[in-house]
Design an enzyme around this catalytic site. Structure first.
Site, short mmCIF file in Angstrom:
data_model
loop_
_atom_site.label_atom_id
_atom_site.label_comp_id
_atom_site.label_asym_id
_atom_site.label_seq_id
_atom_site.Cartn_x
_atom_site.Cartn_y
_atom_site.Cartn_z
CG HIS A 121 114.98 99.57 46.38
ND1 HIS A 121 113.74 99.33 46.91
CD2 HIS A 121 115.27 98.50 45.59
CE1 HIS A 121 113.28 98.18 46.46
NE2 HIS A 121 114.20 97.65 45.65
CD GLU A 122 118.57 98.20 43.43
OE1 GLU A 122 118.97 97.06 43.77
OE2 GLU A 122 117.50 98.41 42.84
CG HIS A 175 117.74 94.49 47.28
ND1 HIS A 175 116.71 93.88 47.97
CD2 HIS A 175 117.15 95.26 46.32
CE1 HIS A 175 115.56 94.27 47.44
NE2 HIS A 175 115.80 95.10 46.46
#
Length: 363
Positions: A37-38, A41
């Site tokens: 997820h990170e 980004h």
């Protein structure tokens, strides 16, 4: 005496390891979900030349950190989350490479990337799980259990179930879930029979009790299909769509009071559930299959949840970016910041309540 003590120590270590290793695996798998997820980004922030101040896995005190270029990479104590800190993300910045200086479509991609990668990971894990099965399930009825009742109300072998109580069915996974959601033991089914759509009203099933609740018993088997690359790829997408539907409908059930806080799990409950799954099954393959199945549920759950248009979530930020695109001018940063701050406080409060509930359930 030495040999006896040595055996006792070895046995103690083996017993402790037997208890600890599922949780280590669980933390690793949960960490993969957060890292993916990170990284979403982070990758697109770097692609669009946004200044990233910190990329962190975990929350709380720093265990390890190393600065490379303008970015500090950190591993933190508690494996319950992570973050990518971008210049100008929550405040105004005059840096040319600040997040707030980038075009709306670039900010939209950066914010959405984390949840999208979680969903992609979910599809890939589902594909692996399908490949591990002997056959791939379908929506078509193969045969009925010995004491089946649904066949007395019009359901037939070879019927392809496409709707249950008006809800579209994407895959065999969706059949079981939508049956579980029913409360009156009577289902309205829409099936494809001999190429035509047929409506079956009030199809009755037997029920069973689990943890004080009554659930419908699926009294038929679905048709299994042999593996092909196309079949696995298609069903990985359809099965993932069923999981997304499960997450959406579960949120609706939670908001309408059908389920309570005891049915909600946070990071602690999630790690505990993964740990339990890794210890189940007679063989290593069975344990792996169970763990991967749960992993697919969780990563898709994380992806869907983060896209909800709520303050402090990625979906809330996307909502403001879309409003900016429509208005063709940015929202007042201070007002947006206040909304996200209030949302974050409420989210942390909710997570604290869920974590306390998780601890009570574990112990």
């Amino acid at each position: 005496m030495f040999s006896i003590n040595t055996l006792n120590v070895a046995e103690t270590i083996a017993n402790v390891w037997g208890v600890v290793w599922p949780y280590l695996v669980a933390i690793l798998l949960f960490g993969v979900i957060i890292a993916i997820h990170e990284f979403g980004h982070f990758f697109f922030a770097k692609l669009f030349k946004v200044k990233v101040n910190e990329f962190a896995l975990g929350m709380g005190p720093v265990l390890f950190k190393k600065k490379i270029g303008e970015t500090q990479y950190a591993l933190r104590l508690f494996p319950i989350g992570g973050f990518v800190s971008m210049e100008g993300e929550d405040s105004e910045s005059e840096d040319d490479n600040a997040f707030n200086k980038k075009k709306p479509y670039q900010r939209f991609i950066i914010v959405a990337a984390g949840a999208v990668l979680n969903l992609i990971l979910g599809v890939l894990v589902v594909a692996v799980c399908l490949s591990m099965q002997t056959l791939v399930g379908s929506r078509s009825v193969h045969s009925f259990h010995e004491k089946a009742t649904s066949c007395n109300y019009g359901l037939r072998a070879d019927d392809e179930i496409i709707k249950i109580n008006g809800t579209h069915i994407y895959s065999s996974r969706g059949i079981g879930f939508n049956m579980v959601r029913d409360t009156d033991n009577k289902l309205d089914l829409t099936v494809i029979r001999d190429g035509e759509k047929v409506e079956l009203k009030g199809v009755e099933f037997k029920q069973f009790e689990f943890e004080g609740r009554q659930y419908i018993e699926q009294d038929f088997y679905v048709v299994g299909e042999k593996h092909t690359v196309f079949n696995v790829a298609k069903n990985a997408i359809l099965d993932s769509a069923s999981i997304v539907q499960m997450v959406r409908l579960s949120l609706v059930d939670l908001c309408t009071g059908k389920y309570g806080m005891k049915d909600v799990s946070g990071p602690i409950g999630t790690i505990s559930a993964i740990a339990d799954s890794t210890a189940q099954g007679p063989t290593a393959k069975d344990k792996l299959f169970t763990a991967l199945t749960l992993l697919s549920f969780i990563t898709i759950n994380v992806g869907v949840f983060n896209l909800l248009p709520a303050p402090a979530l990625d979906g809330g930020r996307l909502f403001f970016i879309v409003i900016e695109m429509i208005r063709r001018k940015p929202i007042n940063p201070k007002k947006e910041g206040i909304i996200h701050t209030v949302g974050l406080v409420l989210l942390l409060l909710f997570m604290a309540i869920v974590s306390i509930s998780d601890i009570i359930k574990v112990f």
